[in-house]
Design a protein around this motif. Structure first.
Motif, PDB file in Angstrom:
ATOM      1  N   GLY A  79      19.480  16.217  60.290  1.00  0.00           N
ATOM      2  CA  GLY A  79      18.485  16.603  61.291  1.00  0.00           C
ATOM      3  C   GLY A  79      17.160  17.010  60.674  1.00  0.00           C
ATOM      4  N   ALA A  80      16.674  16.216  59.731  1.00  0.00           N
ATOM      5  CA  ALA A  80      15.423  16.537  59.035  1.00  0.00           C
ATOM      6  C   ALA A  80      14.244  16.586  60.003  1.00  0.00           C
ATOM      7  CB  ALA A  80      15.156  15.498  57.948  1.00  0.00           C
ATOM      8  N   GLY A  81      13.279  17.443  59.690  1.00  0.00           N
ATOM      9  CA  GLY A  81      12.093  17.592  60.517  1.00  0.00           C
ATOM     10  C   GLY A  81      11.078  16.495  60.267  1.00  0.00           C
ATOM     11  N   ARG A  82      10.033  16.485  61.084  1.00  0.00           N
ATOM     12  CA  ARG A  82       9.030  15.423  61.016  1.00  0.00           C
ATOM     13  C   ARG A  82       8.344  15.369  59.659  1.00  0.00           C
ATOM     14  NH1 ARG A  82       4.659  15.266  65.730  1.00  0.00           N
ATOM     15  NH2 ARG A  82       6.623  14.897  66.867  1.00  0.00           N
ATOM     16  N   SER A  83       7.976  16.528  59.116  1.00  0.00           N
ATOM     17  CA  SER A  83       7.262  16.535  57.837  1.00  0.00           C
ATOM     18  C   SER A  83       8.131  15.979  56.715  1.00  0.00           C
ATOM     19  CB  SER A  83       6.804  17.953  57.492  1.00  0.00           C
ATOM     20  OG  SER A  83       7.912  18.844  57.415  1.00  0.00           O
ATOM     21  N   THR A  84       9.437  16.218  56.778  1.00  0.00           N
ATOM     22  CA  THR A  84      10.344  15.670  55.771  1.00  0.00           C
ATOM     23  C   THR A  84      10.436  14.151  55.904  1.00  0.00           C
ATOM     24  OG1 THR A  84      11.649  17.714  55.723  1.00  0.00           O
ATOM     25  CG2 THR A  84      12.696  15.730  54.855  1.00  0.00           C
ATOM     26  N   TRP A  85      10.445  13.662  57.141  1.00  0.00           N
ATOM     27  CA  TRP A  85      10.466  12.220  57.362  1.00  0.00           C
ATOM     28  C   TRP A  85       9.177  11.565  56.871  1.00  0.00           C
ATOM     29  CZ3 TRP A  85      14.354   9.127  58.023  1.00  0.00           C
ATOM     30  CH2 TRP A  85      15.526   9.579  58.645  1.00  0.00           C
ATOM     31  N   VAL A  86       8.059  12.248  57.045  1.00  0.00           N
ATOM     32  CA  VAL A  86       6.785  11.721  56.540  1.00  0.00           C
ATOM     33  C   VAL A  86       6.829  11.634  55.013  1.00  0.00           C
ATOM     34  CG1 VAL A  86       4.313  12.193  56.278  1.00  0.00           C
ATOM     35  CG2 VAL A  86       5.410  12.487  58.513  1.00  0.00           C
ATOM     36  N   LEU A  87       7.350  12.680  54.391  1.00  0.00           N
ATOM     37  CA  LEU A  87       7.489  12.683  52.929  1.00  0.00           C
ATOM     38  C   LEU A  87       8.390  11.531  52.485  1.00  0.00           C
ATOM     39  CD1 LEU A  87       6.757  14.318  50.340  1.00  0.00           C
ATOM     40  CD2 LEU A  87       8.895  15.579  50.677  1.00  0.00           C
ATOM     41  N   PHE A  88       9.494  11.356  53.178  1.00  0.00           N
ATOM     42  CA  PHE A  88      10.404  10.258  52.859  1.00  0.00           C
ATOM     43  C   PHE A  88       9.715   8.902  53.014  1.00  0.00           C
ATOM     44  CE2 PHE A  88      13.232   6.986  54.663  1.00  0.00           C
ATOM     45  CZ  PHE A  88      14.045   6.759  53.571  1.00  0.00           C
ATOM     46  N   ALA A  89       8.948   8.738  54.088  1.00  0.00           N
ATOM     47  CA  ALA A  89       8.264   7.462  54.335  1.00  0.00           C
ATOM     48  C   ALA A  89       7.284   7.138  53.212  1.00  0.00           C
ATOM     49  CB  ALA A  89       7.531   7.505  55.668  1.00  0.00           C
ATOM     50  N   ILE A  90       6.538   8.141  52.748  1.00  0.00           N
ATOM     51  CA  ILE A  90       5.610   7.936  51.636  1.00  0.00           C
ATOM     52  C   ILE A  90       6.378   7.496  50.382  1.00  0.00           C
ATOM     53  CG2 ILE A  90       4.004   9.091  50.051  1.00  0.00           C
ATOM     54  CD1 ILE A  90       3.230  10.904  52.458  1.00  0.00           C
ATOM     55  N   GLY A  91       7.462   8.220  50.093  1.00  0.00           N
ATOM     56  CA  GLY A  91       8.269   7.873  48.930  1.00  0.00           C
ATOM     57  C   GLY A  91       8.899   6.499  49.048  1.00  0.00           C
ATOM     58  N   ALA A  92       9.352   6.144  50.259  1.00  0.00           N
ATOM     59  CA  ALA A  92      10.001   4.846  50.470  1.00  0.00           C
ATOM     60  C   ALA A  92       9.037   3.693  50.217  1.00  0.00           C
ATOM     61  CB  ALA A  92      10.565   4.774  51.886  1.00  0.00           C
ATOM     62  N   GLY A  95       7.902   7.011  43.486  1.00  0.00           N
ATOM     63  CA  GLY A  95       8.498   6.920  44.812  1.00  0.00           C
ATOM     64  C   GLY A  95       9.897   7.491  44.835  1.00  0.00           C
ATOM     65  N   TRP A  96      10.666   7.228  43.794  1.00  0.00           N
ATOM     66  CA  TRP A  96      12.018   7.784  43.655  1.00  0.00           C
ATOM     67  C   TRP A  96      11.967   9.306  43.699  1.00  0.00           C
ATOM     68  CZ3 TRP A  96      15.124   6.689  38.492  1.00  0.00           C
ATOM     69  CH2 TRP A  96      16.404   7.260  38.573  1.00  0.00           C
ATOM     70  N   VAL A  97      11.022   9.881  42.984  1.00  0.00           N
ATOM     71  CA  VAL A  97      10.874  11.337  42.947  1.00  0.00           C
ATOM     72  C   VAL A  97      10.549  11.890  44.345  1.00  0.00           C
ATOM     73  CG1 VAL A  97       9.442  13.230  42.066  1.00  0.00           C
ATOM     74  CG2 VAL A  97      10.193  11.411  40.527  1.00  0.00           C
ATOM     75  N   VAL A  98       9.657  11.235  45.055  1.00  0.00           N
ATOM     76  CA  VAL A  98       9.262  11.705  46.389  1.00  0.00           C
ATOM     77  C   VAL A  98      10.436  11.612  47.367  1.00  0.00           C
ATOM     78  CG1 VAL A  98       7.697  11.332  48.329  1.00  0.00           C
ATOM     79  CG2 VAL A  98       6.841  11.133  45.993  1.00  0.00           C
ATOM     80  N   VAL A  99      11.210  10.540  47.285  1.00  0.00           N
ATOM     81  CA  VAL A  99      12.401  10.411  48.141  1.00  0.00           C
ATOM     82  C   VAL A  99      13.394  11.530  47.845  1.00  0.00           C
ATOM     83  CG1 VAL A  99      14.437   8.986  48.628  1.00  0.00           C
ATOM     84  CG2 VAL A  99      12.180   7.925  48.513  1.00  0.00           C
ATOM     85  N   VAL A 100      13.617  11.815  46.571  1.00  0.00           N
ATOM     86  CA  VAL A 100      14.524  12.902  46.192  1.00  0.00           C
ATOM     87  C   VAL A 100      13.981  14.248  46.669  1.00  0.00           C
ATOM     88  CG1 VAL A 100      15.540  14.168  44.247  1.00  0.00           C
ATOM     89  CG2 VAL A 100      15.515  11.670  44.243  1.00  0.00           C
ATOM     90  N   ALA A 101      12.667  14.428  46.611  1.00  0.00           N
ATOM     91  CA  ALA A 101      12.066  15.668  47.106  1.00  0.00           C
ATOM     92  C   ALA A 101      12.318  15.835  48.600  1.00  0.00           C
ATOM     93  CB  ALA A 101      10.567  15.669  46.816  1.00  0.00           C
ATOM     94  N   ALA A 102      12.229  14.728  49.341  1.00  0.00           N
ATOM     95  CA  ALA A 102      12.511  14.788  50.778  1.00  0.00           C
ATOM     96  C   ALA A 102      13.971  15.147  51.022  1.00  0.00           C
ATOM     97  CB  ALA A 102      12.174  13.453  51.431  1.00  0.00           C
ATOM     98  N   LEU A 103      14.869  14.528  50.277  1.00  0.00           N
ATOM     99  CA  LEU A 103      16.291  14.856  50.413  1.00  0.00           C
ATOM    100  C   LEU A 103      16.552  16.306  50.021  1.00  0.00           C
ATOM    101  CD1 LEU A 103      18.041  11.681  48.940  1.00  0.00           C
ATOM    102  CD2 LEU A 103      18.268  12.544  51.271  1.00  0.00           C
ATOM    103  N   GLY A 104      15.964  16.726  48.909  1.00  0.00           N
ATOM    104  CA  GLY A 104      16.153  18.100  48.466  1.00  0.00           C
ATOM    105  C   GLY A 104      15.642  19.099  49.482  1.00  0.00           C
ATOM    106  N   ARG A 105      14.494  18.795  50.072  1.00  0.00           N
ATOM    107  CA  ARG A 105      13.913  19.698  51.063  1.00  0.00           C
ATOM    108  C   ARG A 105      14.836  19.860  52.266  1.00  0.00           C
ATOM    109  NH1 ARG A 105       8.148  18.813  54.250  1.00  0.00           N
ATOM    110  NH2 ARG A 105       8.023  20.923  55.123  1.00  0.00           N
TER     111      ARG A 105
END
Length: 216
Positions: free
Chosen positions: A64-77, A117-127
């Motif tokens: 149930g990640a929030g919008r800002s986490t999804w935005v972070l994930f999208a950038i990383g993806a 990008g890998w780092v940003v995706v992991v940051a989104a998951l970690g968050r």
């Protein structure tokens, strides 16, 4: 809620395993030889971003990640996919026609964009995951060890050891701050990566690529 939490951790494990296997596919599938105008490893490698990012997205959805986490994930993806594609194309060309331009796009631009990008995706998951209870069981530490080894091998062979060290320190520290929650796995994975990078660097008095050492 607990069922959703367990499901989210399963998808995190799937993400880690997809990275472990997918980021070594060039070595794993090398004995398969060629298929048409490219190697089997290249054809299989095309699928890697789809599998890796799908697993990460499912973990975020389950938790149930929030919008800002999804935005972070999208950038990383986007960065992950673009960097991986640049690397794959340039590396495939370099296998038959090596040169300075292929090296630039494969070893420099491709790797740095892909790994960033890998780092940003992991940051989104970690968050998302540090807000949840930590996963239990010895199998998680096996996955963490293999994932940490993957970060180490990728950043050494990818010619980005400084990035590897900086990110390993950052994620180990951040995971340690949240070790009573979902940060324990992050701390374990990148702590192992940090230890491996330091031992290898001291042993070799630098960070030569494994191909330079004749190991692969």
């Amino acid at each position: 809620m607990q069922q959703q939490q367990r499901a989210s951790w399963k998808w995190v494990a799937a993400f880690a395993l997809a990275v472990i296997v997918g980021h070594h596919v060039g070595t794993i599938a090398k004995p398969l030889g060629g298929l048409g105008d490219a190697d089997w490893a290249d054809w299989i490698d095309v699928l890697v971003p789809y599998v890796v990012l799908s697993c990460a997205a499912m973990a975020l959805r389950r938790v149930g990640a929030g919008r800002s986490t999804w935005v972070l994930f999208a950038i990383g993806a986007v960065m992950y996919t673009q960097g991986h594609g640049i690397h794959l194309a340039a590396n495939s060309i370099a296998n038959v026609d090596p040169g300075e331009r292929a090296h630039l796009w494969d070893e420099v631009v491709g790797h740095y964009v892909w790994y960033a990008g890998w780092v940003v995706v992991v940051a989104a998951l970690g968050r998302a995951m540090v807000t949840r209870e930590t996963a239990r069981g010895w199998s998680w530490y096996v996955v963490a060890a293999l994932y940490g080894l993957t970060w180490m091998t990728n950043t050494v062979e990818g010619g980005t050891p400084v990035l590897g060290l900086i990110v390993a320190v950052a994620f180990t520290a951040w995971g340690a701050l949240h070790r009573d929650r979902g940060g324990r796995q992050l701390m374990a994975a990148y702590g192992i990566a940090l230890a491996l990078l330091l031992v290898f660097g001291v042993w070799q008095r630098g960070f030569p690529q494994f191909t330079e050492l004749g190991w692969i």
